[in-house]
Design a protein around this motif. Sequence first.
Motif, PDB file in Angstrom:
ATOM      1  N   GLN A  18       0.804  -1.220   0.000  1.00  0.00           N
ATOM      2  CA  GLN A  18       0.000   0.000   0.000  1.00  0.00           C
ATOM      3  C   GLN A  18       0.838   1.271   0.000  1.00  0.00           C
ATOM      4  N   HIS A 130       0.755  -9.687   4.267  1.00  0.00           N
ATOM      5  CA  HIS A 130      -0.290  -8.660   4.360  1.00  0.00           C
ATOM      6  C   HIS A 130      -0.906  -8.436   2.975  1.00  0.00           C
ATOM      7  N   ASN A 175      -1.831 -11.001   8.197  1.00  0.00           N
ATOM      8  CA  ASN A 175      -2.647  -9.837   8.511  1.00  0.00           C
ATOM      9  C   ASN A 175      -4.138 -10.154   8.409  1.00  0.00           C
ATOM     10  N   GLU A 176      -4.880  -9.766   9.432  1.00  0.00           N
ATOM     11  CA  GLU A 176      -6.343  -9.893   9.418  1.00  0.00           C
ATOM     12  C   GLU A 176      -6.784 -11.215   8.797  1.00  0.00           C
ATOM     13  N   TYR A 313     -11.305  -0.672  14.017  1.00  0.00           N
ATOM     14  CA  TYR A 313     -11.835   0.507  13.334  1.00  0.00           C
ATOM     15  C   TYR A 313     -13.259   0.825  13.750  1.00  0.00           C
ATOM     16  N   GLU A 375      -3.474  -1.516  14.313  1.00  0.00           N
ATOM     17  CA  GLU A 375      -4.137  -0.624  13.350  1.00  0.00           C
ATOM     18  C   GLU A 375      -5.329   0.017  14.035  1.00  0.00           C
ATOM     19  N   TRP A 422      -3.075   3.229  11.987  1.00  0.00           N
ATOM     20  CA  TRP A 422      -2.977   2.822  10.579  1.00  0.00           C
ATOM     21  C   TRP A 422      -2.678   4.014   9.662  1.00  0.00           C
ATOM     22  N   SER A 429      -5.662   2.919  -0.104  1.00  0.00           N
ATOM     23  CA  SER A 429      -6.631   2.149   0.686  1.00  0.00           C
ATOM     24  C   SER A 429      -6.687   0.708   0.185  1.00  0.00           C
ATOM     25  N   ALA A 430      -6.725  -0.234   1.123  1.00  0.00           N
ATOM     26  CA  ALA A 430      -6.811  -1.635   0.725  1.00  0.00           C
ATOM     27  C   ALA A 430      -8.192  -1.938   0.154  1.00  0.00           C
ATOM     28  N   GLY A 431      -9.211  -1.434   0.817  1.00  0.00           N
ATOM     29  CA  GLY A 431     -10.574  -1.781   0.441  1.00  0.00           C
ATOM     30  C   GLY A 431     -11.002  -1.142  -0.871  1.00  0.00           C
ATOM     31  N   LYS A 437      -8.889   8.436   0.446  1.00  0.00           N
ATOM     32  CA  LYS A 437      -9.347   7.954   1.756  1.00  0.00           C
ATOM     33  C   LYS A 437      -8.102   7.964   2.642  1.00  0.00           C
ATOM     34  N   TYR A 439      -5.679   8.384   6.058  1.00  0.00           N
ATOM     35  CA  TYR A 439      -5.573   8.106   7.498  1.00  0.00           C
ATOM     36  C   TYR A 439      -4.418   8.884   8.125  1.00  0.00           C
TER      37      TYR A 439
HETATM   38  P1  P53 Z   1      -9.090   0.648   4.034  1.00  0.00           P
HETATM   39  C1  P53 Z   1     -11.753  -3.503   6.066  1.00  0.00           C
HETATM   40  C2  P53 Z   1     -11.729  -3.546   4.691  1.00  0.00           C
HETATM   41  C3  P53 Z   1     -10.521  -3.682   4.047  1.00  0.00           C
HETATM   42  C4  P53 Z   1      -9.356  -3.850   4.753  1.00  0.00           C
HETATM   43  O1  P53 Z   1      -8.880  -0.213   5.354  1.00  0.00           O
HETATM   44  C5  P53 Z   1      -9.390  -3.795   6.108  1.00  0.00           C
HETATM   45  C6  P53 Z   1     -10.574  -3.579   6.773  1.00  0.00           C
HETATM   46  C7  P53 Z   1     -10.603  -3.389   8.230  1.00  0.00           C
HETATM   47  O2  P53 Z   1     -10.937  -4.495   8.912  1.00  0.00           O
HETATM   48  O3  P53 Z   1      -8.294  -4.029   6.776  1.00  0.00           O
HETATM   49  C8  P53 Z   1      -7.260  -3.208   7.242  1.00  0.00           C
HETATM   50  O4  P53 Z   1      -7.748   0.845   3.436  1.00  0.00           O
HETATM   51  C9  P53 Z   1      -6.002  -3.638   6.561  1.00  0.00           C
HETATM   52  C10 P53 Z   1      -5.271  -2.527   5.891  1.00  0.00           C
HETATM   53  C11 P53 Z   1      -6.259  -1.486   5.423  1.00  0.00           C
HETATM   54  C12 P53 Z   1      -6.974  -0.902   6.632  1.00  0.00           C
HETATM   55  O5  P53 Z   1      -7.659  -1.917   7.308  1.00  0.00           O
HETATM   56  O6  P53 Z   1      -9.993  -0.148   3.181  1.00  0.00           O
HETATM   57  O7  P53 Z   1      -5.143  -4.409   7.357  1.00  0.00           O
HETATM   58  O8  P53 Z   1      -4.500  -3.083   4.867  1.00  0.00           O
HETATM   59  O9  P53 Z   1      -5.698  -0.491   4.641  1.00  0.00           O
HETATM   60  C13 P53 Z   1      -7.960   0.190   6.329  1.00  0.00           C
HETATM   61  O10 P53 Z   1      -9.681   1.946   4.486  1.00  0.00           O
END
Ligand code: P53
Length: 476
Positions: A18, A130, A175-176, A313, A375, A422, A429-431, A437, A439
């Motif tokens: 990322q 990750h 990760n997660e 989160y 995070e 985070w 952003s991952a999602g 977006k 942080y």
């Molecule tokens: P983003 C939700 C959805 C996607 C990734 O998310 C997520 C979560 C949270 O549970 O996981 C983590 O970037 C992840 C990071 C990510 C961060 O949350 O979608 O470990 O890689 O960037 C925040 O706003």
Amino acid sequence: MSTFPKDFLWGGAVAAHQFEGGWQADGKGVSIADVMTAGDNQTKRRITDGILPDENYPNHEAIDFYHHYKEDVALFAELGLKAFRTSIAWTRIFPNGDEDEPNEAGLQFYDDLFDELLSKGIEPVITLSHFEMPYHLVTEYGGWRNRKMIDFFTKFASVVFQRYRNKVKYWMTFNEINNQSAMMNEWSLFTNSGIVVKPDEDVERVMYQASHYEVVASALAVQIGHDINPNFQIGAMLALGPAYPASPDPKDIMKAERAMQVNTWYADVQIKGRYPAWLRQYFKQRQFDLDITLTDLDVLQAGTVDYLGFSYYASHVVQAVADERVDFTTRDEKTEIPNPTLAASDWGWMIDPIGLRYMLNWLTDRYELPLFIVENGLGAFDKVEDGQIHDDYRIDYLRQHIEQMALAINVDGVNLIGYTPWGFIDLVSAGTGQMDKRYGMIYVDKNDAGEGSLKRLKKDSFAWFNQVITTNGDNL
Ligand code: P53
């Protein structure tokens, strides 16, 4: 006396794919993050069949930390970080994932990065996997559907444990790892496990099989790591947030309990070394006929983790629905409802600082292990005015969460070892694949279309967090 322990790990967190960019630098291979397009709040990221021309792949350049790491680490030191959480891009070390020998240039990059951090007194905290496994392992082996992944992963883990044994103490395996428990979300199955769902297959079975191979691989990695350096602290890493019942109706209470069980069983296995009763029963009832050997069960028992890392989160509210198929799920569009007592972020994530204290208590009762919040943060749109970013909304979010951490330590006796917010430097952003977006406490000049100078700017939250760290959490 300070609330926070004197060696509390105040830090910041990112992940290689990322923020590093340099997706083909020095022999790096293509990862699963390299074949994901950009999306936004309304548009899902797409997974393409390899790298296609004319697509926007935001992770390819990201914020180009790969070529800016010296200046960036200097900025991290100025922020006052005591710890820095990142991941090692598997594809820098094993570009395809199935080579015999690692890529020396990739190993050297992390040597240089860790030396730079350590020279500034910053402790590296490293995630092995990750969301960035080699894409070749997806196309050739089907990702974590395949037991061979255990060998590829443990080989990668051994190489980096050995190489950085005197530089890195804190590690996490996956990760997660529990995101995929919401198995109807195909994105999670791809990012966690490199699995592309086929039409007509039982996604739930596929998810449990892949998850089993991963917990076994994690347990083997824990043993390998401890053999290489007994001082290693190797943790699990889950995305955690409470599932609250929608009402006092016992059906909703049971649904919330089930949602928590389904979401946290990975921690049960990684911490206690065995599958929980409900899940063993569920495997039998559903007749999944999974490939779980007796040796695997011994491995799980012998490879338990040293601490629990987690991201926090948001919280969620779930209700029971008259549909048997959704009984054994975390949450989905049928069971999750909004929480009228909380505000949401611009991306709809419920903001719930007290939920963090609730979670810290719940995890302490259940696991009695050191906890590490690796995070937490607020994804928000920022505005640059005369070179300044007044992100008081972000400061408020972080302050409220730190206040609840202080209560959990002081009043509840929770053993919390660190806090790494985070994306403390803006990243992809991952999602959603977005840059906007954000942080960060450090702004990066780049937008969703990929335009910008990549220049770094300090937001108001930079000075604020620096003061939090220098006063060890006394001055919020
Ligand atoms: P983003 C939700 C959805 C996607 C990734 O998310 C997520 C979560 C949270 O549970 O996981 C983590 O970037 C992840 C990071 C990510 C961060 O949350 O979608 O470990 O890689 O960037 C925040 O706003």
